[in-house]
Design an enzyme around this catalytic site. Structure first.
Site, mmCIF file in Angstrom:
data_model
loop_
_atom_site.group_PDB
_atom_site.id
_atom_site.type_symbol
_atom_site.label_atom_id
_atom_site.label_comp_id
_atom_site.label_asym_id
_atom_site.label_seq_id
_atom_site.Cartn_x
_atom_site.Cartn_y
_atom_site.Cartn_z
ATOM 1 N N TYR A 1 -10.241 2.510 6.342
ATOM 2 C CA TYR A 1 -9.170 2.264 5.373
ATOM 3 C C TYR A 1 -9.617 1.206 4.376
ATOM 4 O O TYR A 1 -9.946 0.078 4.745
ATOM 5 C CB TYR A 1 -7.915 1.799 6.108
ATOM 6 C CG TYR A 1 -6.721 1.604 5.206
ATOM 7 C CD1 TYR A 1 -5.921 2.683 4.853
ATOM 8 C CD2 TYR A 1 -6.405 0.349 4.713
ATOM 9 C CE1 TYR A 1 -4.825 2.511 4.034
ATOM 10 C CE2 TYR A 1 -5.312 0.167 3.885
ATOM 11 C CZ TYR A 1 -4.528 1.249 3.547
ATOM 12 O OH TYR A 1 -3.452 1.084 2.725
ATOM 13 N N THR B 1 2.435 2.782 5.135
ATOM 14 C CA THR B 1 2.917 1.426 5.354
ATOM 15 C C THR B 1 2.413 0.523 4.235
ATOM 16 O O THR B 1 1.467 0.861 3.517
ATOM 17 C CB THR B 1 2.428 0.870 6.699
ATOM 18 O OG1 THR B 1 0.996 0.898 6.725
ATOM 19 C CG2 THR B 1 2.977 1.699 7.856
ATOM 20 N N GLY B 2 3.045 -0.627 4.097
ATOM 21 C CA GLY B 2 2.608 -1.627 3.141
ATOM 22 C C GLY B 2 2.540 -2.977 3.808
ATOM 23 O O GLY B 2 3.451 -3.353 4.553
ATOM 24 N N SER C 1 0.794 -1.227 0.000
ATOM 25 C CA SER C 1 0.000 0.000 0.000
ATOM 26 C C SER C 1 0.825 1.275 0.000
ATOM 27 O O SER C 1 0.251 2.375 -0.050
ATOM 28 C CB SER C 1 -0.951 0.004 1.199
ATOM 29 O OG SER C 1 -1.994 -0.918 0.993
#
Length: 355
Positions: A151, A295-296, A48
């Site tokens: 989200y 963040t991912g 992401s």
């Protein structure tokens, strides 16, 4: 970084930059089979962290007068967001970018097989953005547009689809022309359906929550189209550092659009001290320092990229597993870099942490 490895993370790659210069470090192993150590130049799936790129492209189009943040989704994608209480006529582009649209997250639908060991049998499934959005439309919205925060990857798939509708070009081509090429991001790409992680790179590891044996699986290869533009990004620590610094310093967006991006709304699901802008989060750390980034998280990888508002101090991290969320490793690294807080001698597992 060593404390993360002691806590069970196979390998980690870190890059930090401040007024004193650049520091790159690694710990653990990039490949459990060969024992090969991670390298600072390794590529990884950034998940992401793709979302700030999408927001940047859409805000560039706003700066060019081609879209407005107040435009409805319906204006650009007529009939796409409809059914089960969903209505694109009442959702603005701004609400897509700051996660206030109320739309359901298609990644939570069981047909994606992302949340359990069934993913192994479906790792090469192919998806189109239209199919992903259609899955989200099976579900009722979480709340009326603009009345809450949640989200949702669905919103960024729609945002990238709007980029394509406005420009007449594939989103990947626009990202390459507008961001990758101008900044010289040579390790960054949007692979489409290509399942392998391009070299140089390590391997990626997962444990499935519905597997009582907690077997470690090499999950490096899969078709990333289930995340499309909102999650397929492949990059490296140096490229993400360069992108964040350029973004914060106004190299990618005019002042007005950067101000829009950094205007935040509360993001309560992510805990105290974090607010959501347009494609980018602002985190206020316990020491008072504010950092901006994303963040991912996806099978086999957990990453983060944060910068101070002036772009002068950055931190980019990748763990080659998705169970780093079961430890405090990411938080310790963030506090160590931006607050000078020494990590513990051994990280502890956080009860109830992610996978």
């Amino acid at each position: 970084m060593d404390f993360a490895v002691r806590a069970g993370v196979p390998g980690v790659v870190v890059r930090a930059r401040d007024a004193r210069g650049v520091w790159s470090g690694t710990a653990g192993v990039a490949d459990l089979g060969t024992g090969r150590a991670p390298r600072p130049v390794d590529r990884f799936r950034a998940g992401s962290i793709a979302k700030p790129f999408i927001a940047t492209v859409l805000l560039q189009l706003e700066a060019e007068g081609r879209v407005r943040l107040a435009d409805s989704v319906e204006k650009w994608l007529p009939g796409v967001v409809r059914g089960n209480g969903n209505d694109g006529r009442g959702i603005s582009l701004r609400q897509l970018l700051n996660h206030t649209s109320g739309l359901a997250d298609y990644t939570e639908d069981p047909d994606l097989h992302l949340l359990g060991k069934d993913f192994l049998a479906h790792r090469y499934d192919t998806w189109t953005p239209e199919r992903l959005v259609a899955i989200a439309m099976r579900h009722e919205p979480r709340f009326a547009p603009g009345t809450g925060w949640n989200y949702t990857t669905t919103e960024y798939v729609l945002a990238a689809m709007i980029v394509e509708r406005v420009t007449g070009h594939p989103y990947a081509a626009e990202a390459e022309r507008r961001i990758f090429a101008p900044l010289g991001l040579r390790s960054t790409l949007l692979p489409g359906h290509y399942p392998r992680l391009p070299a140089p790179s390590g391997r990626m590891y997962t444990k499935f929550p519905d597997d009582p044996s907690r077997t470690v699986h090499d999950i490096t290869e899969f078709d990333p189209s289930w995340g499309w533009a909102a999650g397929e990004l492949v990059s490296g620590t140096a490229d993400l550092d360069r992108f964040l610094a350029a973004l914060m310093r106004g190299r990618l967006l005019p002042e007005a659009q950067l101000a829009e991006m950094t205007t935040t709304v509360p993001s309560p699901d992510f805990g105290d001290g974090q607010d959501d802008g347009l494609g980018i989060f602002r985190a206020t750390l316990p020491c008072g320092t504010q950092v901006w980034g994303h963040t991912g998280f996806l099978p086999g990888s957990q990453s983060m990229a944060y910068s101070t508002r002036d772009g002068g101090h950055t931190l980019v991290v990748d763990f080659n597993t998705d169970w780093a969320g079961d430890t405090d490793a990411a938080g310790y690294l963030l506090l160590a870099e931006f607050c000078g807080t020494a990590p513990p001698s051994a990280a502890t597992r956080r009860p109830g942490g992610r996978r």
